[in-house]
Design a protein around this motif. Structure first.
Motif, PDB file in Angstrom:
ATOM      1  N   PRO A 131       0.950  -1.355  -0.167  1.00 33.12           N
ATOM      2  CA  PRO A 131       0.059   0.081   0.003  1.00 33.12           C
ATOM      3  C   PRO A 131       0.677   1.203   0.032  1.00 33.12           C
ATOM      4  O   PRO A 131       1.788   1.385   0.832  1.00 33.12           O
ATOM      5  CB  PRO A 131      -0.981  -0.180   1.326  1.00 33.12           C
ATOM      6  CG  PRO A 131      -0.717  -1.573   1.546  1.00 33.12           C
ATOM      7  CD  PRO A 131       0.471  -2.095   1.167  1.00 33.12           C
ATOM      8  N   ARG A 177      -5.664  -1.523  -7.127  1.00 32.39           N
ATOM      9  CA  ARG A 177      -5.613  -1.481  -5.532  1.00 32.39           C
ATOM     10  C   ARG A 177      -7.080  -1.191  -5.294  1.00 32.39           C
ATOM     11  O   ARG A 177      -7.388  -1.330  -4.139  1.00 32.39           O
ATOM     12  CB  ARG A 177      -4.899  -0.352  -5.180  1.00 32.39           C
ATOM     13  CG  ARG A 177      -3.124  -0.399  -5.169  1.00 32.39           C
ATOM     14  CD  ARG A 177      -2.498   0.550  -4.786  1.00 32.39           C
ATOM     15  NE  ARG A 177      -1.224   0.222  -4.622  1.00 32.39           N
ATOM     16  CZ  ARG A 177       0.095   0.750  -4.751  1.00 32.39           C
ATOM     17  NH1 ARG A 177      -0.105   2.031  -5.041  1.00 32.39           N
ATOM     18  NH2 ARG A 177       1.194   0.246  -4.428  1.00 32.39           N
ATOM     19  N   PRO A 181      -4.884  -4.035  -1.980  1.00 36.44           N
ATOM     20  CA  PRO A 181      -3.879  -2.881  -1.730  1.00 36.44           C
ATOM     21  C   PRO A 181      -2.308  -3.596  -2.111  1.00 36.44           C
ATOM     22  O   PRO A 181      -1.512  -2.557  -2.299  1.00 36.44           O
ATOM     23  CB  PRO A 181      -3.687  -2.498  -0.348  1.00 36.44           C
ATOM     24  CG  PRO A 181      -4.687  -3.872   0.263  1.00 36.44           C
ATOM     25  CD  PRO A 181      -5.693  -4.367  -0.634  1.00 36.44           C
TER      26      PRO A 181
END
Length: 371
Positions: A131, A177, A181
């Motif tokens: 992420p 995403r 993520p």
């Protein structure tokens, strides 16, 4: 006496509709004289139904626990990834297909690549991004263009896109995403995509089916969701391969099955590199490489484990035979719709859909069906 069988489908993942289609095909092909069938649906909202009636979670678990076998026709997170399998293990009920570890490992493309590489199989060059992470300039130079951007833990090509110029990368990462993520960025090269279905028989024999080659219409940039489920793709079964290449891809598929600790079934998607000079990185601005057959397949290379960082890569890291197939992806519960590769491969091999279901169910029960 008929076998009590629950078909479990739906789920909370983005592949809910695919699961419903798979379940519909399974339910249509089950021998109702051999099986006493119960339908168990998990809604998109996580609510449960048994034979069309809403029930509480404890009531649904009691129904599952009372079965001889559960057939999880679930795709993606919350189903194919070991989550439901761990619940069934806790209930002490037998179930079709892969166990907790194989489901979890096979769902995560980055973990899959590490396990396959450790087993000596050729995998795709790429970078795993967590992420908020972005592809470094060094990795951009190392991978070159084009690349494919994929969610690490999603299927059916959901969230996958092809990047031909680096300015497209932020949009591709945002799309991926949206599904997960954790994202993979992988180098693409020209070549052919071949799928191999692996089936474990109740007597323990493991068999690879005839290879299948995929082509997609010019309107699709790659083998995306629409090409998979809306009828745009064309499957050639068996693929037009020489006998040695056929044996080679079947062997690699069975090795992948063992590397992931699979049981019951697996579909392995492989990439056959085009003959010619070894593929290396480019600094290009929209190179015209990539799989023109529409696959989200990638070159082998620099980091055989598929990790990010890329500091140690300066080109194609595969030092073996340049014709060695690349294992692109695996699917621990492949699609079971009427259009899906797995049942069509086995139909070509002489195993009809109802017989395929019987084999999987008998394997889950630990019994060998009468000949």
């Amino acid at each position: 006496m008929s076998i009590r069988l629950a078909v479990l489908y739906g789920g909370r993942s983005s592949e809910h509709e695919v699961s419903r289609r798979s379940a519909a095909s399974i339910l249509a092909h089950l021998d109702r004289e051999a099986y006493q069938v119960t339908e168990v649906l998990i809604g998109r909202d996580g609510q449960w139904q048994v034979d069309g009636e809403p029930v509480t979670l404890p009531a649904a678990l009691a129904v599952l626990a009372a079965q001889d076998v559960v057939f999880p026709a679930l795709h993606g997170p919350y189903g194919e990834d070991g989550s439901v399998q761990s619940m069934l293990e806790w209930l002490g009920v037998r179930y079709v297909g892969n166990g907790v570890f194989a489901g979890a490992a096979g769902m995560d493309k980055a973990v899959t690549k590490k396990l396959l590489s450790a087993a000596g199989l050729r995998v795709a060059a790429g970078v795993t991004l967590g992420p908020g992470e972005f592809l470094s300039r060094a990795d951009q130079r190392r991978l070159g263009l084009p690349v494919f951007v994929k969610p690490a833990r999603a299927g059916s090509s959901i969230g996958v896109s092809r990047v031909d110029e680096w300015w497209q990368l932020p949009t591709a990462l945002l799309l991926a995403r949206g599904a997960d993520p954790k994202v993979l960025v992988e180098r693409a090269v020209p070549g052919r995509e071949v799928d191999v279905a692996v089936l474990e028989h109740p007597d323990g024999r493991i068999e690879a089916g005839p290879p299948l080659e995929i082509t997609v219409p010019p309107t699709s940039a790659f083998f995306d969701y629409s090409a998979k489920y809306d009828g745009g793709a064309v499957f050639q079964i068996p693929a037009e391969l020489d006998p040695a290449t056929t044996r080679l891809v079947q062997d690699r598929a069975i090795r992948a099955f063992h590397a992931l600790g699979c049981r019951g079934l697996l579909r392995v998607d492989l990439f056959l590199p085009e003959p010619g000079p070894a593929q290396g990185p480019t600094t290009g601005d929209g190179a015209d490489g990539g799989d023109q057959n529409g696959s989200d397949v990638s070159a082998d290379g620099d980091d055989p484990n598929g990790n990010g960082g890329g500091a140690d890569g300066d080109g194609d890291g595969w030092v073996g035979d340049p014709a060695e197939p690349v294992v692109n992806e695996v699917n621990t519960f492949p699609g079971f719709t009427s259009a899906s590769q797995f049942p069509r491969i086995w139909a070509q091999a002489g195993i009809a859909f109802p017989d395929l279901l019987d084999i999987l169910i008998a394997g889950a029960r630990g019994t060998v069906p009468a000949s």
